[in-house]
Structures are given as C-alpha cells and as structure tokens.
Design a protein around this motif. Structure first.
Motif, PDB file in Angstrom:
ATOM      1  N   LEU A   1     -20.855 -20.126 -25.767  1.00  0.00           N
ATOM      2  CA  LEU A   1     -20.884 -21.525 -26.188  1.00  0.00           C
ATOM      3  C   LEU A   1     -20.421 -21.700 -27.634  1.00  0.00           C
ATOM      4  O   LEU A   1     -19.708 -22.651 -27.947  1.00  0.00           O
ATOM      5  CB  LEU A   1     -22.292 -22.092 -26.012  1.00  0.00           C
ATOM      6  N   LYS A   2     -20.815 -20.795 -28.498  1.00  0.00           N
ATOM      7  CA  LYS A   2     -20.386 -20.954 -29.891  1.00  0.00           C
ATOM      8  C   LYS A   2     -18.877 -20.761 -30.007  1.00  0.00           C
ATOM      9  O   LYS A   2     -18.206 -21.501 -30.730  1.00  0.00           O
ATOM     10  CB  LYS A   2     -21.105 -19.980 -30.819  1.00  0.00           C
ATOM     11  N   GLY A   3     -18.334 -19.792 -29.275  1.00  0.00           N
ATOM     12  CA  GLY A   3     -16.882 -19.627 -29.284  1.00  0.00           C
ATOM     13  C   GLY A   3     -16.173 -20.878 -28.805  1.00  0.00           C
ATOM     14  O   GLY A   3     -15.194 -21.337 -29.425  1.00  0.00           O
ATOM     15  N   GLN A   4     -16.671 -21.460 -27.726  1.00  0.00           N
ATOM     16  CA  GLN A   4     -16.058 -22.674 -27.180  1.00  0.00           C
ATOM     17  C   GLN A   4     -16.136 -23.830 -28.175  1.00  0.00           C
ATOM     18  O   GLN A   4     -15.149 -24.562 -28.370  1.00  0.00           O
ATOM     19  CB  GLN A   4     -16.752 -23.071 -25.878  1.00  0.00           C
TER      20      GLN A   4
ATOM     21  N   GLN B   1     -15.309 -11.324 -22.250  1.00  0.00           N
ATOM     22  CA  GLN B   1     -15.190 -12.673 -22.807  1.00  0.00           C
ATOM     23  C   GLN B   1     -14.973 -12.638 -24.314  1.00  0.00           C
ATOM     24  O   GLN B   1     -14.213 -13.446 -24.856  1.00  0.00           O
ATOM     25  CB  GLN B   1     -16.428 -13.498 -22.459  1.00  0.00           C
ATOM     26  N   ALA B   2     -15.635 -11.695 -24.983  1.00  0.00           N
ATOM     27  CA  ALA B   2     -15.439 -11.556 -26.422  1.00  0.00           C
ATOM     28  C   ALA B   2     -14.011 -11.135 -26.727  1.00  0.00           C
ATOM     29  O   ALA B   2     -13.353 -11.684 -27.619  1.00  0.00           O
ATOM     30  CB  ALA B   2     -16.419 -10.534 -26.987  1.00  0.00           C
ATOM     31  N   VAL B   3     -13.523 -10.166 -25.969  1.00  0.00           N
ATOM     32  CA  VAL B   3     -12.149  -9.683 -26.168  1.00  0.00           C
ATOM     33  C   VAL B   3     -11.145 -10.778 -25.860  1.00  0.00           C
ATOM     34  O   VAL B   3     -10.165 -10.977 -26.589  1.00  0.00           O
ATOM     35  CB  VAL B   3     -11.903  -8.433 -25.306  1.00  0.00           C
ATOM     36  N   MET B   4     -11.376 -11.529 -24.786  1.00  0.00           N
ATOM     37  CA  MET B   4     -10.457 -12.605 -24.411  1.00  0.00           C
ATOM     38  C   MET B   4     -10.387 -13.676 -25.509  1.00  0.00           C
ATOM     39  O   MET B   4      -9.310 -14.183 -25.837  1.00  0.00           O
ATOM     40  CB  MET B   4     -10.891 -13.228 -23.089  1.00  0.00           C
TER      41      MET B   4
END
Length: 231
Positions: free
Chosen positions: A105-108, A135-138
């Motif tokens: 959520l924070k990335g988004q 997801q972190a790598v993406m």
C-alpha cells in the motif's frame, strides 16, 4: 447477522441490509468484515464517504490497528484520494514483521502521489527486509525503468532469477537486455518465451528492437506498431 445483511442486499433490499450493517458497526466499530461490506454497499449507492467515515472512527478508536489502517488506505485508493491514503500509510509502524499490506500500500500511494524519490527509498527498504519478494522487486524495477537505469535493472532481475524462476520477471529481464543492447542473450530468451507471452506489448517492443539490431527494419515495423498501439 452480517451474512443475513448480505443476503438482504442481494435480494434487493439495500436500505434494510445497510441499516443492519450499520447496527453491527454501532456495536462493534472495528469489525473489519462489516466495514468492508459497508464500503461495498455504500459505494453501490454512490455514497462511499459514509463508509470512509465509519472506517476513520474505527481507526480513531484503535489507532494502532494495521488491519484498519490497511482497509482505510484501500478505500482512499479506490476513491483516488491519494494524499489521504498516504497520510494513513505514513502512520503505520515499520517492522520486519509488518503486514505485507503495508509494503504494498505504501508503494502504491507514493507512486500515485508521484513521489518517486520516496517510492525508490521505500522499495529499497522493502528489498532490504525481504530481498526475494517479487512485489518489492517489481516496484523497484518499475522505477528503474522509468529512470532508464537499465543496467541496474538488469542486475536486479539477474539477482532475483538466480534464486527463483518467474515468468513475469523473465519478461522484464528480456526487456532490460535489449535496452542494454545485449541482443544475443535477449534473442535466446525471447525464442524460449511461450507464444501467448509474445503477444504482450513489452515483448513486441523487444522483438522490434531485435529486428532493428539485425537491420531488418521492415520486419520490425509491425512489432513496433503493435507495441505502440497497446500503450
């Protein structure tokens, strides 16, 4: 009671169903399933803010609940209230054991707010906590691609694929190889891709670059056009 309220709404009596969910929330404001159902019901009625207000009150009564923080953030994201979403996420505790939802959520929210530098820091921290998290790598690869940092992006995909195979990461790896003009290796990887993946715009662009590298300009044109039209 919540199941009965759902059934009532499915039968078309939205007002009674919503009233029952509200009664449940009045008794237990932080009951996550009811908050979720209430948001969906009010969204269908065109009044999502009513559900958001309930979620805000629930968070006020349980300010350290990451589950409620995550739900409220998702509501804000769904309503395109990017800054509100970011404000909630910024209140979450950051630990090794943080719920996976925090990192996602924070990335988004950072990306939606166009805070690219903060997003890069976030994905770096996430990868430090969980190096093999896809997801972190993406997320990091998205930012590297945007910044045209193709060498670093290639290195990151290589490190990930050295630990685990993944079709989506392989697609991106092929893309970064072509951007770094490693055409021979990219050509081998592209040839091994399933036909359905080759219909992806990113792989059409890969094939166009491969054709150009072979000076087959006419053959490259349909692939380049297909990639462009899909954007």
């Amino acid at each position: 009671r919540l199941a009965l309220a759902n059934i009532t709404m499915l039968e078309g009596d939205h007002a009674s169903g919503i009233s029952e969910v509200e009664a449940i929330l009045n008794e237990k404001p932080d009951f996550l399933p009811a908050l979720g159902v209430y948001y969906l019901a009010q969204t269908k009625q065109g009044e999502p803010e009513k559900a958001i207000e309930h979620a805000k009150r629930a968070l006020a009564s349980s300010p350290d609940s990451m589950e409620i923080q995550s739900l409220l953030t998702r509501m804000y994201l769904a309503e395109e209230q990017w800054q509100n979403a970011l404000d909630v996420v910024n209140g979450m505790a950051i630990t090794q054991d943080s719920l996976p939802a925090y990192w996602v959520l924070k990335g988004q929210t950072l990306l939606r707010n166009n805070k690219l530098r903060e997003a890069a820091d976030h994905y770096n921290q996430w990868i430090a906590f969980s190096p093999n998290n896809k997801q972190a790598v993406m997320g990091k690869l998205l930012l590297l691609d945007n910044d045209r940092e193709f060498i670093e992006a290639q290195q990151l995909t290589e490190a990930f694929l050295a630990i685990r195979d993944d079709a989506q990461i392989n697609v991106l790896y092929t893309h970064f190889l072509t951007m770094n003009q490693a055409f021979d290796e990219a050509r081998v990887l592209y040839a091994d891709m399933p036909d359905n993946l080759k219909e992806m715009p990113i792989l059409k662009a890969v094939q166009a670059r491969l054709k150009v590298s072979e000076k087959q300009y006419a053959e490259a044109l349909p692939f380049a056009q297909g990639a462009y039209e899909a954007v």
